[in-house]
Structure formats: structure tokens, C-alpha cells
Design a protein around this motif. Structure first.
Motif, PDB file in Angstrom:
ATOM      1  N   VAL A  71       0.856  -1.186   0.000  1.00 55.54           N
ATOM      2  CA  VAL A  71       0.000   0.000   0.000  1.00 55.54           C
ATOM      3  C   VAL A  71       0.888   1.231   0.000  1.00 55.54           C
ATOM      4  CG1 VAL A  71      -1.661   1.348   1.366  1.00 55.54           C
ATOM      5  CG2 VAL A  71      -1.927  -1.138   1.165  1.00 55.54           C
ATOM      6  N   VAL A  72       0.512   2.231  -0.781  1.00 51.20           N
ATOM      7  CA  VAL A  72       1.215   3.502  -0.730  1.00 51.20           C
ATOM      8  C   VAL A  72       0.335   4.498   0.021  1.00 51.20           C
ATOM      9  CG1 VAL A  72       0.338   4.226  -3.004  1.00 51.20           C
ATOM     10  CG2 VAL A  72       2.358   5.340  -2.033  1.00 51.20           C
ATOM     11  N   ARG A  73       0.911   5.125   1.031  1.00 52.74           N
ATOM     12  CA  ARG A  73       0.225   6.176   1.785  1.00 52.74           C
ATOM     13  C   ARG A  73       0.771   7.510   1.281  1.00 52.74           C
ATOM     14  NH1 ARG A  73       0.298   5.602   8.184  1.00 52.74           N
ATOM     15  NH2 ARG A  73      -0.992   3.815   7.556  1.00 52.74           N
ATOM     16  N   TRP A  74      -0.107   8.410   0.867  1.00 51.27           N
ATOM     17  CA  TRP A  74       0.367   9.632   0.221  1.00 51.27           C
ATOM     18  C   TRP A  74      -0.400  10.854   0.704  1.00 51.27           C
ATOM     19  CZ3 TRP A  74      -2.699  12.101  -3.784  1.00 51.27           C
ATOM     20  CH2 TRP A  74      -3.889  11.431  -4.053  1.00 51.27           C
ATOM     21  N   ASP A  75       0.239  11.994   0.568  1.00 47.13           N
ATOM     22  CA  ASP A  75      -0.325  13.235   1.081  1.00 47.13           C
ATOM     23  C   ASP A  75       0.202  14.387   0.222  1.00 47.13           C
ATOM     24  OD1 ASP A  75      -1.197  15.438   2.515  1.00 47.13           O
ATOM     25  OD2 ASP A  75      -0.589  14.661   4.464  1.00 47.13           O
ATOM     26  N   GLU A  76      -0.706  15.198  -0.290  1.00 47.36           N
ATOM     27  CA  GLU A  76      -0.290  16.375  -1.055  1.00 47.36           C
ATOM     28  C   GLU A  76      -0.590  17.661  -0.298  1.00 47.36           C
ATOM     29  OE1 GLU A  76      -2.278  16.510  -4.837  1.00 47.36           O
ATOM     30  OE2 GLU A  76      -3.947  15.325  -4.117  1.00 47.36           O
ATOM     31  N   GLY A  77      -0.621  17.558   1.041  1.00 42.84           N
ATOM     32  CA  GLY A  77      -0.762  18.742   1.859  1.00 42.84           C
ATOM     33  C   GLY A  77      -2.113  18.887   2.519  1.00 42.84           C
ATOM     34  N   ALA A  78      -3.028  17.963   2.261  1.00 45.21           N
ATOM     35  CA  ALA A  78      -4.371  18.087   2.818  1.00 45.21           C
ATOM     36  C   ALA A  78      -4.781  16.843   3.591  1.00 45.21           C
ATOM     37  CB  ALA A  78      -5.378  18.369   1.706  1.00 45.21           C
ATOM     38  N   GLY A  79      -3.814  16.091   4.086  1.00 42.35           N
ATOM     39  CA  GLY A  79      -4.134  14.889   4.848  1.00 42.35           C
ATOM     40  C   GLY A  79      -3.788  13.623   4.087  1.00 42.35           C
ATOM     41  N   ALA A  80      -3.389  12.581   4.816  1.00 50.32           N
ATOM     42  CA  ALA A  80      -2.919  11.351   4.188  1.00 50.32           C
ATOM     43  C   ALA A  80      -4.079  10.539   3.623  1.00 50.32           C
ATOM     44  CB  ALA A  80      -2.143  10.518   5.196  1.00 50.32           C
ATOM     45  N   ARG A  81      -3.809   9.900   2.491  1.00 48.86           N
ATOM     46  CA  ARG A  81      -4.724   8.926   1.903  1.00 48.86           C
ATOM     47  C   ARG A  81      -3.918   7.672   1.570  1.00 48.86           C
ATOM     48  NH1 ARG A  81      -7.666  11.818  -2.990  1.00 48.86           N
ATOM     49  NH2 ARG A  81      -5.953  13.296  -2.945  1.00 48.86           N
ATOM     50  N   GLU A  82      -4.605   6.565   1.370  1.00 47.43           N
ATOM     51  CA  GLU A  82      -3.930   5.324   1.029  1.00 47.43           C
ATOM     52  C   GLU A  82      -4.483   4.750  -0.268  1.00 47.43           C
ATOM     53  OE1 GLU A  82      -3.895   2.486   4.174  1.00 47.43           O
ATOM     54  OE2 GLU A  82      -2.241   3.499   5.231  1.00 47.43           O
ATOM     55  N   GLU A  83      -3.610   4.090  -0.997  1.00 47.85           N
ATOM     56  CA  GLU A  83      -3.996   3.464  -2.254  1.00 47.85           C
ATOM     57  C   GLU A  83      -3.333   2.091  -2.318  1.00 47.85           C
ATOM     58  OE1 GLU A  83      -5.961   3.723  -6.103  1.00 47.85           O
ATOM     59  OE2 GLU A  83      -5.938   5.154  -4.435  1.00 47.85           O
ATOM     60  N   ALA A  84      -4.157   1.055  -2.496  1.00 53.26           N
ATOM     61  CA  ALA A  84      -3.599  -0.283  -2.669  1.00 53.26           C
ATOM     62  C   ALA A  84      -2.863  -0.345  -3.999  1.00 53.26           C
ATOM     63  CB  ALA A  84      -4.713  -1.326  -2.624  1.00 53.26           C
ATOM     64  N   MET A  85      -1.651  -0.896  -3.990  1.00 57.98           N
ATOM     65  CA  MET A  85      -0.860  -0.998  -5.214  1.00 57.98           C
ATOM     66  C   MET A  85      -1.165  -2.321  -5.903  1.00 57.98           C
ATOM     67  SD  MET A  85       2.735   0.638  -3.817  1.00 57.98           S
ATOM     68  CE  MET A  85       3.324   1.091  -5.466  1.00 57.98           C
ATOM     69  N   HIS A  86      -1.024  -2.338  -7.206  1.00 57.08           N
ATOM     70  CA  HIS A  86      -1.362  -3.513  -8.003  1.00 57.08           C
ATOM     71  C   HIS A  86      -0.097  -4.098  -8.631  1.00 57.08           C
ATOM     72  CE1 HIS A  86      -5.539  -2.355  -7.528  1.00 57.08           C
ATOM     73  NE2 HIS A  86      -5.202  -1.135  -7.915  1.00 57.08           N
ATOM     74  N   VAL A  87      -0.105  -5.403  -8.844  1.00 57.75           N
ATOM     75  CA  VAL A  87       1.056  -6.076  -9.421  1.00 57.75           C
ATOM     76  C   VAL A  87       1.227  -5.628 -10.869  1.00 57.75           C
ATOM     77  CG1 VAL A  87       2.057  -8.293 -10.051  1.00 57.75           C
ATOM     78  CG2 VAL A  87       0.817  -8.050  -7.896  1.00 57.75           C
ATOM     79  N   ALA A  88       2.450  -5.147 -11.176  1.00 56.64           N
ATOM     80  CA  ALA A  88       2.749  -4.692 -12.537  1.00 56.64           C
ATOM     81  C   ALA A  88       3.707  -5.641 -13.243  1.00 56.64           C
ATOM     82  CB  ALA A  88       3.348  -3.285 -12.498  1.00 56.64           C
ATOM     83  N   ALA A  89       4.545  -6.363 -12.475  1.00 56.30           N
ATOM     84  CA  ALA A  89       5.514  -7.277 -13.085  1.00 56.30           C
ATOM     85  C   ALA A  89       6.003  -8.274 -12.040  1.00 56.30           C
ATOM     86  CB  ALA A  89       6.693  -6.493 -13.663  1.00 56.30           C
ATOM     87  N   GLU A  90       6.464  -9.419 -12.523  1.00 58.52           N
ATOM     88  CA  GLU A  90       7.034 -10.455 -11.652  1.00 58.52           C
ATOM     89  C   GLU A  90       8.510 -10.607 -11.997  1.00 58.52           C
ATOM     90  OE1 GLU A  90       5.491 -12.399  -9.380  1.00 58.52           O
ATOM     91  OE2 GLU A  90       3.350 -12.053  -9.729  1.00 58.52           O
ATOM     92  N   GLU A  91       9.366 -10.641 -10.965  1.00 64.50           N
ATOM     93  CA  GLU A  91      10.787 -10.866 -11.150  1.00 64.50           C
ATOM     94  C   GLU A  91      11.210 -12.087 -10.335  1.00 64.50           C
ATOM     95  OE1 GLU A  91      12.893  -7.327 -10.101  1.00 64.50           O
ATOM     96  OE2 GLU A  91      11.906  -6.091 -11.634  1.00 64.50           O
ATOM     97  N   ASP A  92      12.473 -12.502 -10.506  1.00 66.21           N
ATOM     98  CA  ASP A  92      12.941 -13.690  -9.791  1.00 66.21           C
ATOM     99  C   ASP A  92      12.888 -13.485  -8.279  1.00 66.21           C
ATOM    100  OD1 ASP A  92      13.453 -14.356 -12.365  1.00 66.21           O
ATOM    101  OD2 ASP A  92      15.610 -14.617 -12.140  1.00 66.21           O
TER     102      ASP A  92
END
Length: 564
Positions: free
Chosen positions: A119-140
Motif C-alpha cells: 500500500v502507498v500512503r500519500w499526502d499532497e498537503g491536505a491529509g494522508a490517503r492510502e492506495e492499494a498498489m497492483h502487481v505490474a511485473a514479476e521478477e525472480d
């Protein structure tokens, strides 16, 4: 930075590069203790390297256990200014970038064995929000996750949260947040024409939109004012309805918002300081309406300030219990339609309505507001017609006795056969006299008169020192519980239909796309909107734009008296 290597063989090289195609070996110098060292300048980033021993074979650095493997090839990893294990990330490309539609893309590689999600927790100056991250690639050794954030501020802070709850941020900071300027803020990346104008000062919100407008940018943050049509169905059959709700309801063609649209509106709700439900049918008859209000509160949770929620209702279903429930869900402004001071007049125009029921409901809402100490404005909105113009004084006395905050009078629009008969010249003597008498009744009672019969559309920053415009704008802003600076509407206001269609500024404007297929951040900064803003910039000279913030503010959140 300096590398050390204690080789089994005397000759060694270090390779350090962001891409192996740019490989340039760096000779390592022998130290007195027999080890080798090399000093290399490297900016913030994630680097892969290996040791080239005796010019013949490649070996992993035994002093650095951090590695990355893809396709069976394994290299050491050096992270400069980035995250600690188990995450590979640094706040630069290719881990941070801006996509064409304007969303901020964050990528991070999570070492296997440390959970299946990120999960990425992010804030642009008006309070924190969270966004679940999605799988983009698989590595070894890693799984690469990404998230696309609707961030619009010049500076964005973020940190990653593992499934265990541990926060991983800047190395050595024990969860210390990354703080970055948007990659397009200085260079205008990824936006095509007009990209250089994407430098938007401050956090998303009224200030950010204002900064974009004043700077002449054709790219803007998500709108701070949203108008949302929940349903086109109505429980009345008003003879002068401008949205054709009675016929749509009768024929079954009325559209109503579906749950998927709530998901699409999550980010717009989080950015909005004002949401109005004033168009289409009667929002209260839609079962989904409480969910919509709850979605606004959820989206705004943890952010400073609040979103003012304005509702236009015919009042028939607004008993005390319903009023309490709506206030608990965030309602802060309420407009009740009443087109007459008697049952015969009102009920003859608003077919299916009951004058006595609406007045009783208003009394109950005023009573509940006082008992609970709720900060919600309540007003009456009347369409002035040939049938009711002589009742305006009586309507004013009724409004004062009820204790409402404002009374708005509007022009009838000749959209139906009955409306054509009811139409009166808003500048004619009958209306002018009636409104003058109405103002004399409301002013002593402290009820704001909003004269919308001949509305002044000019922005205060354009009109200058115009007392009549100032009085109109203050009254209209008070009733709507929002500040309208009309010269920047193309940067601040959007209207959403029940099917997700998006109109800029007003419902009368052409649709720019649908939330069914595109996020609002894409539509709001697409080619069509950029063209609309260019046209708006041509109408407003730079000196006027740059002084727009100096326009006087609307009244504070209190009852006020505006001279007619």
C-alpha cells in the motif's frame, strides 16, 4: 560513494550504472591493506552492479547482500536516496512518473517472502490517503507493484505500508516519507501540448486551481466544486420543470446513479470542497442517496476542512427524522422549493406537492437545527410566475416567521406550455415592485434575499467596484454556501450525470467524456478541456487573472442581511 572489495585475485573493476547498455567499467585502486576501492558519483536512484575480476569474470559483491534478479541474471543493487529492504524504490524515474492523463505513477519492487500486497500512503498537503498498489511485473526475487495517484499538487509526500503494518520510506528514516515535486512540475513531462503549464503551486484545493488559473495554465487540479445528479426521477410533476423529470419518471427513462459511479467519484469527492445536488429529479427518492453522502465523508476523512454539501429538495419527504439523518451524513446547506404563499398557488404549479406538508417539514427542520445546534443553512427557493408574483410579500413574511436563512427568487424558464403562460419579464414593473417590497420585509428579519431573476454572471475581479454585483455575489454565495469566482469556473467546477457523463462548468455545456471509461483526472486535463481553458484565458487578460484572488470573499458561515 566509495566501493571496497577484498579480492581473491589482485585485479578488479566495479561496474555501476542505471542501465547495462550504458556500462562503463571503473577501475578500482589497491589500498595498503590489500583491498580495492573506487569512488563513483551517483544521483538518487536504484543501481545494479557487479565486480569484473581480472578482466575475465563477473562476480557479486560479497560485501553487499542486496541483489535483484531477472531472467536468471542476478546483480548487486545499490539504492541512493531510496527505500530500505524489503523494498526497491527511489523517488525518480522509472519508479516515479506522470502519465499522459496526469496521474502520478508510483512503482516499487517488494522482495518475495515479505507479503503479497503493498500500500502507498500519500499526502499532497491536505491529509494522508492510502492506495492499494497492483502487481505490474514479476521478477525472480521481487514483485513489482504500482499505483496511479490523482495527485495534482506541486509536491507530494508518500511512504509504503507492508502487510505487517510496517512503514518503509526513505533509507535510514524508519518510515520517513519521501517528499518529491511532481516530475512534470518543472519539465512538463508527459502532457503533450501545454505541458509546461502543469506547474501548479500548493496543494490541491481552491488555492491550487486559483494558482493554475492565474498562471494561465491549461492544466488544473481536480475540480473543487462538483454538481452531481443522483437521479432524474421525481415525486412531483411540476408544470414548469426545466429538466423534464415528470415525463422521464412517467416513461421510465429517468436515469439513477449506480454503485460503480461511487467508486469513480472517490478521488473527485476527496478533492471537492463543495458538492451540490440541485439538478435532475428529487435526490431523496433515490435509495442510493445516503450512500453517496457517506462516500463523500469517507473520501474526505483525515483531510483538513470539510466539504459543504448543498441539496435542493421539494421538501415533501424531508421530515425531522430524514433531516437528522442527512445532517449526520454531512448535509450543510438545504434549499426547499416553494412557489407560492398559499396551497392553491404552490400546489397548482408544483403538482403532487402539498403546501401544508412542506411548511410543516420546514418548521420541524428549523426546530431540529436549533435543538441539535447543527451548522446547516436552510432557505426557500421560489420561481416567480404570473400566478405567484403578487404573493411574494406574503412569502417573505412566511419565510421570516419560519426562521429560514434566505429566500431566493428565480425567473421562470419557458420550457413547457404552462411555463410560457407563467413567464414574466424579470425586468418588468410587476416583478421589480414585488421584489422591492419583498426586500423591505426580509431585511429587518435578517433573512438574505437572493435576487436571481436577473443574475449577474460577472466575476468580482472583472467587474471591479460594483456595489450591486457585490451584493448579488455575497447573497448568492451565502445561499449556496460556496464562493463563486466565475472567471475561473473552467478550472474549478464540473457536473456529473447519473450515467457518469461529465460537463464542465454547467450542465448546459457539452459532455467531455464519461467516468464509465476514464477517470475524471484524465477528462479534466484532456485536449478538450485544455482547449476550453485556452478560450477562457483569451477572455480574461493576465492582469485581471493575477488579481483574482484579491476579490472580496463571500460572507462567513452565519445568517446575514443583504440589502435588496
Amino acid at each position: 560513494m566509495t566501493f571496497f572489495y577484498r579480492p581473491e585475485r589482485p585485479a578488479a573493476f566495479a561496474s555501476l550504472c542505471g542501465e547495462w547498455s550504458a556500462f562503463r567499467p571503473t577501475p578500482m585502486a589497491r589500498r595498503e591493506d590489500g583491498s580495492f576501492e573506487a569512488t563513483i558519483e551517483a544521483a538518487i536512484g536504484v543501481y545494479e552492479y557487479k565486480l569484473h575480476v581480472e578482466g575475465a569474470r563477473w562476480e557479486l559483491d560479497p560485501e553487499n547482500p542486496r541483489t535483484r534478479a531477472r531472467g536468471g541474471l542476478r546483480n548487486n543493487v545499490l539504492v541512493v536516496g531510496g527505500a530500505d529492504e524489503p523494498i526497491l524504490h527511489a523517488p525518480v524515474s522509472p519508479f516515479v512518473g506522470v502519465e499522459k492523463e496526469g496521474r502520478l505513477c508510483i512503482r516499487a519492487a517488494l522482495r518475495r517472502g515479505h507479503g503479497s500486497g503493498l500500500v502507498v500512503r500519500w499526502d499532497e498537503g491536505a491529509g494522508a490517503r492510502e492506495e492499494a498498489m497492483h502487481v505490474a511485473a514479476e521478477e525472480d526475487e521481487h514483485v513489482v507493484f504500482e499505483a496511479r495517484l490523482p495527485a495534482s499538487a506541486r509536491r507530494v509526500a508518500y511512504v509504503f505500508r507492508l502487510e505487517s503494518g510496517r512503514l518503509v520510506g526513505r533509507a535510514g528514516g524508519a518510515g520517513q516519507w519521501f517528499s518529491i515535486p511532481r516530475p512534470d512540475a518543472a519539465r512538463g513531462e508527459g502532457r503533450g501540448e501545454g505541458a509546461a503549464a502543469t506547474s501548479i503551486e500548493g496543494a490541491a484545493g481552491p488555492g491550487a486551481a486559483g494558482d493554475a488559473f492565474r498562471a494561465g495554465s491549461v492544466v488544473a487540479p481536480l475540480p473543487v466544486r462538483l454538481y452531481v445528479t443522483v437521479t432524474e426521477r421525481c415525486n412531483l410533476r411540476c408544470a414548469h420543470c426545466i429538466t423534464d423529470a415528470p415525463e422521464k419518471t412517467r416513461s421510465g427513462s429517468a436515469r439513477t446513479m449506480q454503485p460503480w459511479l461511487l467508486d469513480a467519484l472517490r478521488d473527485p469527492f476527496a478533492a471537492a470542497d463543495y458538492v451540490g445536488f440541485v439538478h435532475g429529479g428529487e435526490a431523496i427518492v433515490a435509495p442510493i442517496f445516503p450512500e453517496v453522502l457517506a462516500a463523500i465523508q469517507k473520501a474526505r476523512a483525515g483531510r483538513p476542512g470539510r466539504t459543504d454539501v448543498h441539496l435542493l429538495s421539494n421538501g415533501m419527504a424531508l421530515d425531522e427524522a430524514r433531516f437528522d439523518a442527512l445532517c449526520d451524513l454531512g448535509l450543510t446547506s438545504l434549499s426547499l422549493s416553494l412557489d407560492g404563499a398559499t396551497a392553491g398557488t404552490n400546489d397548482g404549479l408544483r403538482i403532487g406537492g402539498r403546501f401544508a406538508t412542506i411548511v410543516k417539514n420546514i418548521e420541524g427542520m428549523i426546530r431540529r437545527r436549533a435543538a441539535r445546534g447543527i451548522d446547516v443553512r436552510i432557505g426557500i427557493s421560489a420561481v416567480v410566475t404570473a400566478s405567484n408574483v403578487e404573493e411574494l410579500s406574503a412569502l417573505g413574511r412566511l419565510s421570516a416567521s419560519l426562521g429560514v436563512d434566505w429566500l431566493k427568487v428565480e425567473e421562470v424558464f419557458p420550457c413547457t406550455a404552462r411555463a410560457e403562460v407563467e413567464w414574466l419579464d424579470p425586468r418588468g414593473e410587476r416583478i421589480t415592485r414585488a421584489v422591492r417590497e419583498l426586500g423591505a420585509i426580509l431585511a429587518p428579519a435578517g433573512v438574505v434575499l437572493v435576487d436571481h431573476l436577473d443574475p449577474r454572471g460577472a466575476c468580482p475581479c472583472i467587474a471591479g467596484d460594483d456595489p450591486a454585483l457585490g451584493a448579488f455575489r455575497a447573497a448568492d454565495d451565502f445561499a449556496n454556501r460556496a464562493r463563486f469566482l466565475t472567471c475561473r469556473m473552467e478550472w474549478e467546477q464540473a457536473c456529473i450525470d447519473p450515467d457518469g457523463s461529465v460537463h464542465p462548468v454547467a450542465y448546459e455545456a457539452s459532455v467531455i467524456g464519461s467516468l464509465a471509461s476514464s477517470p475524471l483526472v484524465s477528462l479534466w486535463n484532456g485536449e478538450v478541456m485544455q482547449g476550453i481553458r485556452r478560450a477562457a484565458l483569451e477572455r480574461t487578460p493576465a492582469p485581471i487573472r493575477q488579481s483574482c484572488a484579491e476579490a472580496p470573499c463571500a460572507p462567513a458561515a452565519r445568517r446575514a442581511t443583504i440589502a435588496p
